[in-house]
Design a protein around this motif. Sequence first.
Motif, PDB file in Angstrom:
ATOM      1  N   PHE A 210       0.433  -1.360  -0.212  1.00 41.54           N
ATOM      2  CA  PHE A 210      -0.098  -0.300   0.245  1.00 41.54           C
ATOM      3  C   PHE A 210       1.014   1.449   0.261  1.00 41.54           C
ATOM      4  CE2 PHE A 210       0.061  -1.675   4.294  1.00 41.54           C
ATOM      5  CZ  PHE A 210       0.854  -0.907   4.735  1.00 41.54           C
ATOM      6  N   GLY A 211       0.242   2.340  -0.732  1.00 36.05           N
ATOM      7  CA  GLY A 211       1.027   3.292  -0.725  1.00 36.05           C
ATOM      8  C   GLY A 211       1.412   4.416  -2.023  1.00 36.05           C
ATOM      9  N   ALA A 212       1.510   4.469  -2.048  1.00 36.09           N
ATOM     10  CA  ALA A 212       2.383   5.294  -3.642  1.00 36.09           C
ATOM     11  C   ALA A 212       3.066   5.292  -3.967  1.00 36.09           C
ATOM     12  CB  ALA A 212       2.138   6.531  -3.722  1.00 36.09           C
ATOM     13  N   VAL A 213       4.203   4.270  -3.301  1.00 34.55           N
ATOM     14  CA  VAL A 213       5.993   3.729  -3.431  1.00 34.55           C
ATOM     15  C   VAL A 213       5.796   2.303  -4.381  1.00 34.55           C
ATOM     16  CG1 VAL A 213       5.820   2.852  -1.325  1.00 34.55           C
ATOM     17  CG2 VAL A 213       7.876   3.501  -2.585  1.00 34.55           C
ATOM     18  N   TYR A 214       4.859   1.700  -3.659  1.00 33.76           N
ATOM     19  CA  TYR A 214       4.431   0.134  -4.408  1.00 33.76           C
ATOM     20  C   TYR A 214       3.815   0.748  -5.675  1.00 33.76           C
ATOM     21  CZ  TYR A 214       6.549  -1.948  -0.143  1.00 33.76           C
ATOM     22  OH  TYR A 214       7.153  -2.441   0.812  1.00 33.76           O
ATOM     23  N   SER A 215       4.491   1.040  -6.578  1.00 33.65           N
ATOM     24  CA  SER A 215       3.714   1.283  -7.525  1.00 33.65           C
ATOM     25  C   SER A 215       4.025   0.141  -8.868  1.00 33.65           C
ATOM     26  CB  SER A 215       5.010   2.032  -8.966  1.00 33.65           C
ATOM     27  OG  SER A 215       5.694   1.933  -9.080  1.00 33.65           O
ATOM     28  N   LYS A 216       2.823  -0.262  -9.758  1.00 34.59           N
ATOM     29  CA  LYS A 216       2.863  -1.026 -11.213  1.00 34.59           C
ATOM     30  C   LYS A 216       4.728  -1.601 -11.168  1.00 34.59           C
ATOM     31  CE  LYS A 216      -1.323  -0.871 -12.053  1.00 34.59           C
ATOM     32  NZ  LYS A 216      -2.602  -0.838 -13.182  1.00 34.59           N
ATOM     33  N   GLU A 217       5.281  -0.359 -11.561  1.00 39.25           N
ATOM     34  CA  GLU A 217       6.539  -0.771 -11.921  1.00 39.25           C
ATOM     35  C   GLU A 217       7.994  -1.302 -11.549  1.00 39.25           C
ATOM     36  OE1 GLU A 217      10.265   2.288 -14.191  1.00 39.25           O
ATOM     37  OE2 GLU A 217       8.331   3.483 -13.225  1.00 39.25           O
ATOM     38  N   LEU A 218       7.682  -0.511  -9.816  1.00 40.64           N
ATOM     39  CA  LEU A 218       8.118  -1.012  -8.898  1.00 40.64           C
ATOM     40  C   LEU A 218       7.587  -2.632  -8.476  1.00 40.64           C
ATOM     41  CD1 LEU A 218       9.256   0.015  -5.354  1.00 40.64           C
ATOM     42  CD2 LEU A 218       8.466  -2.158  -5.336  1.00 40.64           C
TER      43      LEU A 218
END
Length: 236
Positions: A210-218
């Motif tokens: 959860f949270g913006a840092v866990y993007s699809k890219e990541l």
Amino acid sequence: MITPVQRHWSPNELFNSLTPTMFNAEPSAICARWNKLWPDLYTEYDARHLKQELADRKLIVSDEAAAFFNAWAIDEERHTDGFIRIIELVANGSEKDLRERLDGRSHDFGPIVEHLKDEFSLMVMIAFDEMCTCRAYAAEKPFYDALGNNTFHHWLREVIADEAVHSMNAVNVIRARYRDRIGRVDSILDNLIRATESLCYSGTFVLDYFGAVYSKELLANSRIVTMRNIARPFSL
């Protein structure tokens, strides 16, 4: 039997020279720090609940995996202690209050039970999960920059290194015990990533994206690196 690599460092020693008065700020800034650090703390703390769940389900069957989880649990407790200390320093927290809050949280492994089938699939999930966390912490450097003390950079480097080691230790268990099943890794990772689209975190340690840092890219990049590490040529 392979043995896990384990790093040795102490957050208590690292933060020993710092005091809360060094990080005074406006209430809004204190609140923002708390909101950022609290999830990092409780997800690390939840490692103990995952370890107990695995024991209850009797999912750990090899000596290699048992050694991995014993070493891993020690590191996750160290991360928990470190985040508690950081919250004490920069977000007006107290260890007593934080531990009471942590102890009072609920945990539900029902939403991820399909990913707890056997030791092999578990180790694949751990290898991927720790790689995701490694990259997520690396993306949080600006937050620690804003705290204004280089000690937090040292902390972040140590935690990132621990997470990278955890991922590789899990990979090594897979390569040592499950070479004949490596062809199934890609489908397991695809299922994990699909699950994150609708999964709400429920205190399970893993899949806490959860949270913006866990993007699809990541997630996609973590999948690529995990696959590459598992599938690299075997040394004779």
